[in-house]
Design a protein around this motif. Structure first.
Motif, PDB file in Angstrom:
ATOM      1  N   ALA A  22       0.853  -1.183   0.000  1.00 19.71           N
ATOM      2  CA  ALA A  22       0.000   0.000   0.000  1.00 19.71           C
ATOM      3  C   ALA A  22       0.891   1.236   0.000  1.00 19.71           C
ATOM      4  O   ALA A  22       2.110   1.138   0.166  1.00 19.71           O
ATOM      5  CB  ALA A  22      -0.913   0.018   1.224  1.00 19.71           C
ATOM      6  N   VAL A  23       0.289   2.396  -0.200  1.00 16.00           N
ATOM      7  CA  VAL A  23       1.065   3.631  -0.090  1.00 16.00           C
ATOM      8  C   VAL A  23       1.642   3.738   1.319  1.00 16.00           C
ATOM      9  O   VAL A  23       2.818   4.040   1.513  1.00 16.00           O
ATOM     10  CB  VAL A  23       0.192   4.858  -0.424  1.00 16.00           C
ATOM     11  N   VAL A  24       0.801   3.478   2.330  1.00 15.93           N
ATOM     12  CA  VAL A  24       1.265   3.409   3.723  1.00 15.93           C
ATOM     13  C   VAL A  24       0.863   2.055   4.281  1.00 15.93           C
ATOM     14  O   VAL A  24      -0.318   1.703   4.278  1.00 15.93           O
ATOM     15  CB  VAL A  24       0.667   4.531   4.590  1.00 15.93           C
ATOM     16  N   LEU A  25       1.847   1.278   4.752  1.00 15.44           N
ATOM     17  CA  LEU A  25       1.584  -0.023   5.339  1.00 15.44           C
ATOM     18  C   LEU A  25       2.025   0.019   6.796  1.00 15.44           C
ATOM     19  O   LEU A  25       3.204   0.199   7.091  1.00 15.44           O
ATOM     20  CB  LEU A  25       2.321  -1.132   4.592  1.00 15.44           C
ATOM     21  N   ALA A  26       1.063  -0.120   7.729  1.00  8.46           N
ATOM     22  CA  ALA A  26       1.357  -0.008   9.158  1.00  8.46           C
ATOM     23  C   ALA A  26       0.734  -1.178   9.896  1.00  8.46           C
ATOM     24  O   ALA A  26      -0.380  -1.087  10.396  1.00  8.46           O
ATOM     25  CB  ALA A  26       0.838   1.312   9.708  1.00  8.46           C
ATOM     26  N   CYS A  27       1.452  -2.287   9.949  1.00 10.46           N
ATOM     27  CA  CYS A  27       1.020  -3.465  10.690  1.00 10.46           C
ATOM     28  C   CYS A  27       1.930  -3.656  11.898  1.00 10.46           C
ATOM     29  O   CYS A  27       3.138  -3.425  11.807  1.00 10.46           O
ATOM     30  CB  CYS A  27       1.061  -4.706   9.814  1.00 10.46           C
TER      31      CYS A  27
END
Length: 231
Positions: free
Chosen positions: A130-135
């Motif tokens: 994704a443009v921003v991946l925050a897992c």
């Protein structure tokens, strides 16, 4: 700055839909071509196997197969197969492929998470992009304009490979991180970027400026290459 802009856009686009989702009970009314729980479904079926098409998924317990919705709000549901939402795709468990047009929020993903703008979750086992991946935890491959949680350096863990444009920010990095900036509390493996910084390095940094704060004085900040292979 990029994250703030994306969040503002998501809020503007999805607020009317999500507000409706919070105030409407959405009873389980649907049309099934086949049996009651299998075949081709149009509507909000709580349990279904096959092909399912709906506007707003809510109070769904289990889906097996292909599911397409405008907004998916299965906060406590399980999806096995392909789950896609044009707007926001929120789920508790997904085993397979989860796609969110704007927002993809899956607590536990076993497979592939694809979000046009924003991917967020507790644990990802597989591939996320994704443009921003925050897992919180990634076991596998993370790809994005930004990977991690900027401003929260002590949170998160990546076991595998992180490929980002602007930055990779995580608490613990076990593997390879490649981006313009790489920040971590602990890094075991390889970091490649213009600026690499970690408090505890066990491996190698390659970049214009490299910071490994557990190195002896004089070796903590080095250009081009920095390394530490002790405990």
């Amino acid at each position: 700055m990029m994250r703030a802009t994306l969040l503002a856009l998501l809020f503007t686009v999805l607020f009317p839909i999500l507000t409706f989702a919070q105030t409407d009970s959405l009873p389980a009314k649907y049309l099934s071509l086949g049996s009651k729980k299998a075949g081709i479904c149009f509507g909000n079926s709580p349990v279904f196997t096959g092909f399912r098409f709906n506007g707003l998924n809510k109070n769904v317990r289990r889906l097996n197969g292909f599911d397409l919705a405008l907004v998916n709000e299965d906060k406590k549901g399980v999806s096995n197969g392909l789950s896609a939402a044009v707007g926001a795709n929120t789920q508790e468990h997904n085993n397979g492929l989860a796609i969110g047009g704007l927002l993809n929020a899956v607590d536990y993903e076993n497979g592939i998470m694809l979000g046009l703008l924003y991917n967020v979750g507790n644990k990802l086992n597989g591939l996320g992009a994704a443009v921003v991946l925050a897992c919180d935890t990634v076991n596998g491959l993370a790809i994005g304009g930004e990977v991690g949680r900027r401003g929260v350096d002590t949170a998160g863990r990546i076991n595998g490979v992180a490929l980002a444009v602007s930055g990779t920010i995580t608490g613990t990095m076990n593997g390879i991180a490649v981006s313009l900036e790489n920040f971590s509390e602990k890094h075991r493996g390889l970091a490649v970027g213009a600026y690499n910084k970690t408090k505890r390095l066990r491996g190698m940094q390659i970049g214009l400026y490299n910071v490994a704060l557990n190195n002896p004085k004089g070796l903590r900040r080095l250009p081009l290459i920095n390394m530490h292979f002790g405990k």
